[in-house]
Write an enzyme that holds these catalytic residues in place. Sequence first.
Site, PDB file in Angstrom:
ATOM      1  N   HIS A 131      -6.148   7.532  -2.020  1.00  0.00           N
ATOM      2  CA  HIS A 131      -7.011   6.644  -1.229  1.00  0.00           C
ATOM      3  C   HIS A 131      -6.257   5.862  -0.153  1.00  0.00           C
ATOM      4  O   HIS A 131      -6.871   5.361   0.793  1.00  0.00           O
ATOM      5  CB  HIS A 131      -7.764   5.679  -2.160  1.00  0.00           C
ATOM      6  CG  HIS A 131      -6.976   4.483  -2.561  1.00  0.00           C
ATOM      7  ND1 HIS A 131      -5.993   4.536  -3.538  1.00  0.00           N
ATOM      8  CD2 HIS A 131      -7.005   3.189  -2.126  1.00  0.00           C
ATOM      9  CE1 HIS A 131      -5.465   3.332  -3.680  1.00  0.00           C
ATOM     10  NE2 HIS A 131      -6.053   2.498  -2.838  1.00  0.00           N
ATOM     11  N   HIS A 140       1.042   1.495  -5.633  1.00  0.00           N
ATOM     12  CA  HIS A 140      -0.344   1.009  -5.595  1.00  0.00           C
ATOM     13  C   HIS A 140      -1.308   2.160  -5.869  1.00  0.00           C
ATOM     14  O   HIS A 140      -2.298   1.989  -6.623  1.00  0.00           O
ATOM     15  CB  HIS A 140      -0.640   0.384  -4.231  1.00  0.00           C
ATOM     16  CG  HIS A 140      -2.091   0.077  -4.008  1.00  0.00           C
ATOM     17  ND1 HIS A 140      -2.793  -0.857  -4.740  1.00  0.00           N
ATOM     18  CD2 HIS A 140      -3.000   0.614  -3.134  1.00  0.00           C
ATOM     19  CE1 HIS A 140      -4.044  -0.896  -4.336  1.00  0.00           C
ATOM     20  NE2 HIS A 140      -4.203  -0.018  -3.358  1.00  0.00           N
ATOM     21  N   HIS A 150       0.841  -1.203   0.000  1.00  0.00           N
ATOM     22  CA  HIS A 150       0.000   0.000   0.000  1.00  0.00           C
ATOM     23  C   HIS A 150       0.874   1.252   0.000  1.00  0.00           C
ATOM     24  O   HIS A 150       0.884   2.039   0.952  1.00  0.00           O
ATOM     25  CB  HIS A 150      -0.950  -0.015   1.200  1.00  0.00           C
ATOM     26  CG  HIS A 150      -1.971  -1.096   1.135  1.00  0.00           C
ATOM     27  ND1 HIS A 150      -1.783  -2.333   1.710  1.00  0.00           N
ATOM     28  CD2 HIS A 150      -3.193  -1.144   0.531  1.00  0.00           C
ATOM     29  CE1 HIS A 150      -2.849  -3.098   1.502  1.00  0.00           C
ATOM     30  NE2 HIS A 150      -3.721  -2.393   0.774  1.00  0.00           N
ATOM     31  N   ASN A 151       1.566   1.437  -1.113  1.00  0.00           N
ATOM     32  CA  ASN A 151       2.508   2.541  -1.263  1.00  0.00           C
ATOM     33  C   ASN A 151       2.147   3.405  -2.463  1.00  0.00           C
ATOM     34  O   ASN A 151       1.059   3.296  -3.022  1.00  0.00           O
ATOM     35  CB  ASN A 151       3.930   1.978  -1.371  1.00  0.00           C
ATOM     36  CG  ASN A 151       4.014   0.866  -2.401  1.00  0.00           C
ATOM     37  OD1 ASN A 151       3.275   0.874  -3.396  1.00  0.00           O
ATOM     38  ND2 ASN A 151       4.886  -0.110  -2.169  1.00  0.00           N
ATOM     39  N   ASP A 190      -9.396  -0.505  -6.878  1.00  0.00           N
ATOM     40  CA  ASP A 190      -8.542  -0.781  -5.722  1.00  0.00           C
ATOM     41  C   ASP A 190      -8.067  -2.231  -5.716  1.00  0.00           C
ATOM     42  O   ASP A 190      -6.927  -2.530  -5.333  1.00  0.00           O
ATOM     43  CB  ASP A 190      -9.320  -0.468  -4.436  1.00  0.00           C
ATOM     44  CG  ASP A 190      -8.450  -0.514  -3.201  1.00  0.00           C
ATOM     45  OD1 ASP A 190      -7.225  -0.276  -3.307  1.00  0.00           O
ATOM     46  OD2 ASP A 190      -8.989  -0.789  -2.109  1.00  0.00           O
ATOM     47  N   GLN A 194      -6.017 -16.981  -2.244  1.00  0.00           N
ATOM     48  CA  GLN A 194      -6.305 -16.173  -3.426  1.00  0.00           C
ATOM     49  C   GLN A 194      -7.571 -16.648  -4.135  1.00  0.00           C
ATOM     50  O   GLN A 194      -8.355 -15.834  -4.633  1.00  0.00           O
ATOM     51  CB  GLN A 194      -5.122 -16.221  -4.391  1.00  0.00           C
ATOM     52  CG  GLN A 194      -3.928 -15.377  -3.943  1.00  0.00           C
ATOM     53  CD  GLN A 194      -4.307 -13.904  -3.840  1.00  0.00           C
ATOM     54  OE1 GLN A 194      -4.409 -13.361  -2.748  1.00  0.00           O
ATOM     55  NE2 GLN A 194      -4.520 -13.254  -4.965  1.00  0.00           N
TER      56      GLN A 194
END
EC number: 3.1.4.-
Length: 799
Positions: free
Chosen positions: A600, A564, A560-561, A706, A758
Site C-alpha cells: 500500500h 510500516h 513509510h518504509n 494503516d 496527536q
Amino acid sequence: MNPDDITKWLDVNEAFVENYFLKKAKLTLVNKWLLKNSYKPVTDLQKSRQQILQTKFKTLQTINECSEDSQKFQKRRGSRRELRHCFSLPSSANFLLSDYIQSKVKIPTGFSSQNEFMKRKLKDSNETDFFLEIVKDIAYDLQLSSILKKISVNAEILLSATKVELLKVKKGRLILDDKASDVGGYLAKCVASEKCLRFRPIEMLQLSRVDASIAEEIRENIENMLCMPIKGRDGEVIAVLQAVNKMKLERSNDVLNEGFTQRDEKLLETYAAFCSMAICNAESVGNYEKDYERNKILLEVVHELFEEERILGNLLFKITIKARSLFDCQDCCVFLLDDEQSQNVQEIKFSKIFTVNGPNDGEKFSHKHPFYELGAIAKRSLFIEEDIKIVTEDVNDELLRNIKTPVNSLFCKPILNSESRKLGAIMLLNKHFGTFQEYDEMLFGAYSIFCGLAINNCILYDEISKASAQRTVALEVLSYHTTVPVEEMKEFQAKQIEYDRDEIHRLTFDDFSLSSDQMLKATIDLFHKMEFISHFSMNEETVCRFFLAVRKNYRSIAYHNWRHAFNVCQLMFAIFNNTRLGGNLTMLEKLGLAVACICHDVDHRGTNNAFLSKSDSALAQLYGTSATLEHHHFNQAITILNSKGHNIFSQMSSSDYQTVISMMKDAILATDLGRHMSQRKLWIKDNHITKPDNNTIRSILMTACDIGAITKNWNVQYQAANLVMEEFYEQSKKEKALQIQSMHSINMKKRDELPNLQIGWIDQICLPLYQALSTLDTNFQNLVERVLANRDKWKSLID
C-alpha cells in the site's frame, strides 16, 4: 426569271435559304443584317476565334498538367492503395464531407426575360414598361458578370446609344481592361468628381482643339458622350457608365443627332440607382461565394494535411503538391528551418527544402540546389516575419538580383506554429495565368497557418514517439533494477531466520521487534498460515521473489518504509485471527487485503499528496491531485506483479484475477485519508457502521490497519509518532527550498506541540473509527482501550 419570281420561290423554300445563307454568308453581310435590325455588329471574328482556341488550350493544358502530376504522384506512392490514402478525402468519407459542406443556398442564375430585339420593340411602344422591364432584368440576377453585361445593353437601348461601356471602380481607381480606354481621362474625372459628365457634338469638337491627344479618337469614333457614376451603399463610386454617340430616332438615317439630352441624363441617373443596388447585392453574394469556396477548400486542406501526422517528409511533400494545384502555380517550395533562434538574416539556416518535383523526404538545402538563391527571400520573410510578394513588374527588385531561377511572380510566407514559433517558410512560384490576387493572398494566409499547425503536430508526434520509446527503455531498466533475480531469491531461502511465531499473531505485536529479513520471512509464513499459497496454487519461489521485490521498492525514509508495510500487513492478519469480521470475508477478499497491505505504500517518497500537488510534481501530473500517492503505489504493485517470475496470481482463473486486482486497488485507495473522511460520513453515524457490507468492511479495515500504530503499547506509539514527525520535518525543508507554504501540522518549529497534534489525530480520525468497529465486533474494544490509554499519555505530556 424576274426578281419577283425569285423572291416568291425563296419564300416558299425557307430551308434552302437558311442552308445557303449559312454556307455562303460573309461577315460583312451578317453585320449589315445586325445593324439593320438594331443589333451590335461583330467587330473582329478572328479575335473571337483566337479567344475560343486559347480558352480550349488553357483547359487542355491544365488537364494535362494535372494528369502529369497524378502520374508522378502515383509513382512516388508505389501502389493504388497508398495513392488513395494520400488523396484529400478517403473514399468512405468523400461523399459525406462533400454533402456536409455543399451549400444549400441556391443563387439565381442570370437570364433575361426578353432578348435585345424585344426590349427595343418594347421601348418604342411603351417607354414606362420598358424601364420597368430593364429594372426587373437586373433585380432578379445575382451574378455580377451577367448584371454588368445587362446594364450595358439596357443602357444602350435606354439612351439609343451606339455603344455603352460599364467600367468597375475599386478604391477610387478606374479598372480598365484590354478593350476599354479612357479617352481624355474623362472617365477618371467623372469618378473623381462623382458627378455626371455630358458632352454634345459641339463640345467634343472644342475638346479636340484643346486636347490634341483625343482629336483623332473623337474624329473617328466619338461624336458625343455621357459619363454617369454609379454609387454604392456608402456613397462611394463603384462603377461608371460611358455612353457614346446617341442615334436619331429615325432608323433609316445614320446621321447622328445633337447628342445626349438632359432627359437622357435624368433617365440614366434613375437607372443608375437601381444598378447600384443590383451591383452591391451581386458583389455581396459574390463575396459570400468566395468565402464559402475558400472555407470549403480550407476544410478539405485541413482534412488532407492532418491525415499525415507520422512522417514529416510525407507531410511537407503533400503540402507542396496541394499548394501547386490550389494556387495554379509552377512550383511550391517549403524551407524547413534548422534553428529558429537566429538573430539576423545571415544566421537563419534551413535544414531541408521540399519541392513538387523533389523526393518525398526533401533535399538538403545547399548551394547546389536549383532554388538555393530563393532561400534568401525565404530567410528575409522569416526574419521580418512578413509576407514577400513579387510580381512581373518587380523583376528588378533587389531580392531578385542574384537569382538565376526565372521568376514572373512569387509569394512567400513564414510558417509559424500556434505559439508563433518559426518553423520555416513556404513559397509559391510563377502563377500560370496572371499574378497572385487578393483572393490568393487570403487563401495562402490561411493555408500557411494550417501548414504550420500540421507541421507542428507532426513534430510533436515525433517527439511523443521518442518520449514513448524512452519511457519503454526506462521501464525496462526500472524493471531490471526493481525485480529480484533467481540467485537473490535462492540466497534468501538458504538463510536460517528465526523469530517469535506466537507474537506475530497478536493484536499487541511490537512493530519494532523484527529485523528486515525477519519481517520478510514472517510475511511468507503468514501467507502459509492463511493457506493462501496452497489454496491459490502459488509457486514458492514466485512468492519469495514477489515479496523480495516489494521490499526492494520501499525507500529508506523515516516512517513509510518496509517496516510500516509489514506492520500494516501483520495487523490485518491479527484481525483475521482474533475477530469475527475475518470470518465474513472470502479467501479471495482476504488475499486481496493482505497483498494490498504489503504494497500500500510501495515507493513512498516521504511527502504527502498536498506537497506533490503544490510542487507540481511529475506524479501529480501523471495521476492528478486526488489520491496521487495511492494511485502510484497501486501501479507500482502491478508493475512488480507483471514482471517475469513475480506474479503470485498467475495460477488464478481470469475472473478471480480481475476480482483480486480490483479489490487490491480499492483497498490501497482506501488508505487515502481524504477519501476515507469523505466516505466515513456515509458509513458511520453515531459511532455505528450503517452499511456493514463486505466492500465497506474491507475499506474500513484497510484504514484501521494503516493507522494501527495508535493501537499499540505506549512505547511503540511514541516511537512511531516521532518517526512520522521526522518524515514531515524533511518535507518541511523541501517546502522551504521550493518556497511552498508549510502546513501547521508538519512545521518543526512547532514540534513541542506534538502531544496536541496527536490528541487531535486521535479524536478526529482514530477513535471514531475503532469505536465504530467495536459495535460490530467486541474484540475491537481492546483496541479502543489502548487508543484511549495512549491519548491519556499524550495528555499527561501537555499537563
